[in-house]
Design a protein around this motif. Structure first.
Motif, PDB file in Angstrom:
ATOM      1  N   UNK B   1       1.073  -1.339  -0.626  1.00  0.00           N
ATOM      2  CA  UNK B   1      -0.006   0.078   0.354  1.00  0.00           C
ATOM      3  C   UNK B   1       0.605   1.360   0.070  1.00  0.00           C
ATOM      4  N   UNK B   2       2.384   1.166   0.311  1.00  0.00           N
ATOM      5  CA  UNK B   2       3.061   2.312   0.436  1.00  0.00           C
ATOM      6  C   UNK B   2       4.011   2.296  -0.832  1.00  0.00           C
ATOM      7  N   UNK B   3       4.255   2.854  -1.014  1.00  0.00           N
ATOM      8  CA  UNK B   3       5.423   2.498  -2.350  1.00  0.00           C
ATOM      9  C   UNK B   3       7.265   2.773  -2.022  1.00  0.00           C
ATOM     10  N   UNK B   4       8.179   2.321  -2.376  1.00  0.00           N
ATOM     11  CA  UNK B   4       8.869   1.709  -1.562  1.00  0.00           C
ATOM     12  C   UNK B   4       9.976   1.768  -3.315  1.00  0.00           C
ATOM     13  N   UNK B   5      11.160   1.400  -2.947  1.00  0.00           N
ATOM     14  CA  UNK B   5      12.295   2.129  -3.869  1.00  0.00           C
ATOM     15  C   UNK B   5      11.473   3.725  -4.626  1.00  0.00           C
ATOM     16  N   UNK B   6      11.507   4.510  -4.083  1.00  0.00           N
ATOM     17  CA  UNK B   6      10.776   5.944  -4.399  1.00  0.00           C
ATOM     18  C   UNK B   6      12.195   6.130  -5.543  1.00  0.00           C
ATOM     19  N   UNK B   7      13.694   6.252  -5.219  1.00  0.00           N
ATOM     20  CA  UNK B   7      14.935   6.536  -5.263  1.00  0.00           C
ATOM     21  C   UNK B   7      14.837   5.893  -7.003  1.00  0.00           C
ATOM     22  N   UNK B   8      14.458   3.884  -6.732  1.00  0.00           N
ATOM     23  CA  UNK B   8      14.229   3.499  -8.216  1.00  0.00           C
ATOM     24  C   UNK B   8      13.543   3.940  -9.396  1.00  0.00           C
ATOM     25  N   UNK B   9      12.598   4.243  -8.617  1.00  0.00           N
ATOM     26  CA  UNK B   9      11.798   4.572  -9.894  1.00  0.00           C
ATOM     27  C   UNK B   9      12.187   5.853 -10.169  1.00  0.00           C
ATOM     28  N   UNK B  10      11.859   7.085  -9.276  1.00  0.00           N
ATOM     29  CA  UNK B  10      12.771   8.461  -9.533  1.00  0.00           C
ATOM     30  C   UNK B  10      14.064   8.020 -10.936  1.00  0.00           C
ATOM     31  N   UNK B  11      14.800   7.297 -10.861  1.00  0.00           N
ATOM     32  CA  UNK B  11      16.275   7.029 -11.668  1.00  0.00           C
ATOM     33  C   UNK B  11      15.466   6.519 -12.676  1.00  0.00           C
ATOM     34  N   UNK B  12      14.574   5.347 -12.828  1.00  0.00           N
ATOM     35  CA  UNK B  12      14.092   5.233 -13.882  1.00  0.00           C
ATOM     36  C   UNK B  12      12.976   5.500 -15.114  1.00  0.00           C
ATOM     37  N   UNK B  13      12.450   6.481 -13.916  1.00  0.00           N
ATOM     38  CA  UNK B  13      11.718   7.254 -14.694  1.00  0.00           C
ATOM     39  C   UNK B  13      12.867   8.321 -15.355  1.00  0.00           C
ATOM     40  N   UNK B  14      13.438   9.179 -15.069  1.00  0.00           N
ATOM     41  CA  UNK B  14      14.227  10.040 -15.773  1.00  0.00           C
ATOM     42  C   UNK B  14      15.040   9.233 -16.911  1.00  0.00           C
ATOM     43  N   UNK B  15      15.619   8.146 -16.390  1.00  0.00           N
ATOM     44  CA  UNK B  15      16.701   7.568 -17.598  1.00  0.00           C
ATOM     45  C   UNK B  15      15.563   7.322 -18.951  1.00  0.00           C
ATOM     46  N   UNK B  16      14.556   7.106 -18.001  1.00  0.00           N
ATOM     47  CA  UNK B  16      13.722   6.441 -20.133  1.00  0.00           C
ATOM     48  C   UNK B  16      13.699   7.964 -20.495  1.00  0.00           C
ATOM     49  N   UNK B  17      13.622   9.087 -19.503  1.00  0.00           N
ATOM     50  CA  UNK B  17      13.141  10.318 -19.982  1.00  0.00           C
ATOM     51  C   UNK B  17      14.004  10.963 -20.781  1.00  0.00           C
ATOM     52  N   UNK B  18      15.194  11.063 -19.874  1.00  0.00           N
ATOM     53  CA  UNK B  18      16.148  11.134 -20.926  1.00  0.00           C
ATOM     54  C   UNK B  18      17.738  10.646 -22.259  1.00  0.00           C
ATOM     55  N   UNK B  19      16.416   9.346 -21.609  1.00  0.00           N
ATOM     56  CA  UNK B  19      17.420   8.687 -22.756  1.00  0.00           C
ATOM     57  C   UNK B  19      18.779   7.626 -22.647  1.00  0.00           C
ATOM     58  N   UNK B  20      19.382   7.764 -21.783  1.00  0.00           N
ATOM     59  CA  UNK B  20      20.216   6.971 -21.319  1.00  0.00           C
ATOM     60  C   UNK B  20      20.781   7.195 -19.862  1.00  0.00           C
ATOM     61  N   UNK B  21      21.102   6.273 -19.198  1.00  0.00           N
ATOM     62  CA  UNK B  21      21.645   5.824 -17.831  1.00  0.00           C
ATOM     63  C   UNK B  21      22.269   7.005 -17.326  1.00  0.00           C
ATOM     64  N   UNK B  22      23.583   7.668 -18.090  1.00  0.00           N
ATOM     65  CA  UNK B  22      24.116   8.750 -18.089  1.00  0.00           C
ATOM     66  C   UNK B  22      23.705  10.304 -17.869  1.00  0.00           C
ATOM     67  N   UNK B  23      23.007   9.880 -18.656  1.00  0.00           N
ATOM     68  CA  UNK B  23      22.740  11.742 -18.304  1.00  0.00           C
ATOM     69  C   UNK B  23      21.559  11.631 -17.553  1.00  0.00           C
ATOM     70  N   UNK B  24      20.522  10.596 -17.052  1.00  0.00           N
ATOM     71  CA  UNK B  24      19.870  10.504 -15.834  1.00  0.00           C
ATOM     72  C   UNK B  24      21.579  10.838 -14.556  1.00  0.00           C
ATOM     73  N   UNK B  25      22.379   9.945 -14.758  1.00  0.00           N
ATOM     74  CA  UNK B  25      23.242  10.377 -13.331  1.00  0.00           C
ATOM     75  C   UNK B  25      23.573  11.651 -13.460  1.00  0.00           C
ATOM     76  N   UNK B  26      23.635  12.283 -14.587  1.00  0.00           N
ATOM     77  CA  UNK B  26      24.032  13.432 -14.626  1.00  0.00           C
ATOM     78  C   UNK B  26      23.224  14.836 -14.123  1.00  0.00           C
ATOM     79  N   UNK B  27      22.447  14.413 -14.011  1.00  0.00           N
ATOM     80  CA  UNK B  27      20.813  15.019 -13.455  1.00  0.00           C
ATOM     81  C   UNK B  27      20.767  14.830 -12.018  1.00  0.00           C
TER      82      UNK B  27
END
Lengths: 323, 323
Positions: B1-27
């Motif tokens: 009922x409570x969402x875990x892995x918030x940071x993982x979800x953030x990284x996931x969404x950001x990686x897809x938005x930026x197109x690469x893990x590298x770009x997400x890492x920079x942000x």
DNA sequence: GTGGTGCCTAAAGATTATCTTTAGCATCTG
DNA sequence: CAGATGCTAAAGATAATCTTTAGGCACCAC
């Protein structure tokens, strides 16, 4: 540009939604202190108070209230995403247990646990609220010997095996001399205990207690306890069966003892719960385990009282079970 | 009922938005490996792949794509909430620096840093992209002696002080004998260096280099370097001033030396950057500090080349500046 | 009052989660 | 084929986070 303090924001939103840090803590499977710390960390980072801790609940400060609506929808969306990803898996506990144990012992008791933890879903032997996920069992409950290899193995209770009969049959048998009671009376055989070196079969038992009986090993055989007890209840005969799973039947006098309790034997094997190390760290599983052990202790104590002889206590494998 | 892995979800969404893990890492101000770990942790928890790492970018798997829309809006909402809470404070760097240093040295160079880190906003002496937050300075840049009490203090560079004049005046003075050049010539006094025991005033300097001059301590006084240099540029006279902040003027020959460079002196004081310990852990501040030290080294090296005499190197206060 | 209870806070230490580092592998490019 | 680029693996270091324990404060019943 990138949001930090995600957990703090989550705690904040949840505290306001539930109305108290305590309630939020419960939902988050944390201590209240931890929730307070999460929120305070954010307040200190921002240098601004976010929460007014008053009696009669919490209120957001002016600084927060503008952002609160966004927080709410954000976490609603996250919940939705989590639901699609099956992320609430943490609230699901997967059990593999012998069906006798489940039907006779676990399922009736599980209601109390479910009442305390409404959000926890169970998947027992592939069925239940939670969807089946193969190869992903959190806890296996078996009847057997100790397996030193299994680290997180809890001994729940041993069984106490003795002749049982329906009230009618017990009454009927009581009129005969003990040594004559079995002769000609249908015997039911419960193979459940076959591998247990301490549990006698009818042949052993008759010999040990000087009870005459021809062909003591003939009769209907049952693999499982439940059908055997049903047969007993249907006056099909007398069975040599354990009581551990049958407290309710005994207390309602649906199951009676045609021979003295002293003719019974403790099983060498025991009902044991093996938890996967990976699962046992989850607070939900911890809570279940704690509850399971407490319930098992009740059963063990009841058994000891019933049979008049205290079972040798297992050395308690002490492990931290706290949250 | 409570969402875990918030940071993982953030990284996931950001990686897809930026197109690469590298770009997400920079942000996210992380290493690419960390982003990969975040995502993998979630994948392992779910037992499902979420991201197809292919050439030419990333794609969500079928399992993820259903939830992706929710994730997007969730993090958009979080961004909105964060904006209202001024949570993006992490991207703001607050400086307190002498205006001479800012105007003559820092501001021209800061463009290169801003180009590399567009999301970082500066608030310099209360002005700039970022809003002022009193009592919250990340870095103070001063000209002075070492203060052992200040732990995170970087020495940027010492100054090299010698007589400077406009090209015209330098040319005019060059026609006179060195010992006669100052007599009758207007002297400009820069009080900026007053407390520095190594930096001479005109009286000291004239005496040291056998230069005749009546009333060497009379003339216009300047508290700051910039106005003094402007006066020099306006042919108002010759000043005894440091070069550290004036590389561009020297290289464009807008600032000339009417006496040999050997008549100059290194200052005892130095331009120093004091970072608040609490700030220095922030990756944005780390990046700025690293850049600042690199730029300072360029200036120091240039100064050493100019004056032909290597400044005594400060013992480098080695600290980890990595991300 | 006085003591009890519920709820939050404080400080410390323990425990994890998370990150960096370094190296390695695969794919793409010139 | 060499060199880039981008992801992954493993280890160790670091820092965030939690639990524990104790204590404060307001409220309430007695």
């Amino acid at each position: 540009m990138v949001v930090t303090h995600l957990r703090s924001l989550q705690a904040l939103e949840l505290a306001l939604r539930t109305g108290s840090l305590q309630a939020a803590a419960e939902v988050l499977w944390l201590t209240p202190a931890a929730v307070g710390q999460r929120i305070k960390a954010l307040e200190e980072y921002l240098g601004v108070d976010l929460l007014v801790r008053g009696r009669s609940g919490l209120r957001p400060t002016a600084e927060l209230s503008a952002a609160l609506a966004h927080l709410r929808t954000a976490f609603e969306e996250l919940d939705a995403a989590a639901a699609l990803l099956n992320l609430q898996r943490g609230d699901q506990i997967h059990l593999a247990a012998m069906s006798d144990f489940v039907e006779l012992w676990l399922r009736p008791r599980l209601r109390t646990f479910a009442a305390e933890h409404p959000q926890i879903q169970f998947c027992i032997n592939g069925e239940g609220d939670a969807p089946l996920r193969i190869g992903d069992v959190d806890c296996e409950i078996r009847f057997g010997a100790e397996q030193p290899a299994v680290s997180e193995s809890d001994l729940l209770f041993r069984d106490f095996v003795l002749p049982v009969a329906s009230p009618e049959n017990a009454h009927r048998l009581a009129r005969l001399k003990p040594s004559e009671r079995l002769e000609g009376f249908p015997l039911l055989h419960v193979d459940f205990y076959r591998d247990d070196r301490e549990v006698p079969n009818w042949s052993d038992w008759a010999e040990a207690h000087g009870c005459r009986r021809t062909d003591p090993n003939r009769g209907i055989r049952f693999q499982r306890i439940q059908p055997a007890l049903e047969a007993v209840g249907a006056n099909a005969g007398v069975a040599l069966c354990g009581l551990a799973l049958s407290r309710e039947s005994v207390e309602r006098s649906e199951l009676c003892f045609p021979f003295p309790v002293s003719t019974g034997r403790w099983s060498a094997h025991a009902f044991r719960a093996d938890f996967r190390p990976k699962s046992v760290v989850r607070p939900q599983v911890k809570a279940f385990r704690q509850w399971l052990l407490a319930e098992a202790t009740l059963t063990r104590d009841w058994l000891s009282r019933i049979c008049g002889v205290s079972e040798q206590r297992p050395k308690p494998s002490r492990r931290k079970l706290s949250r």
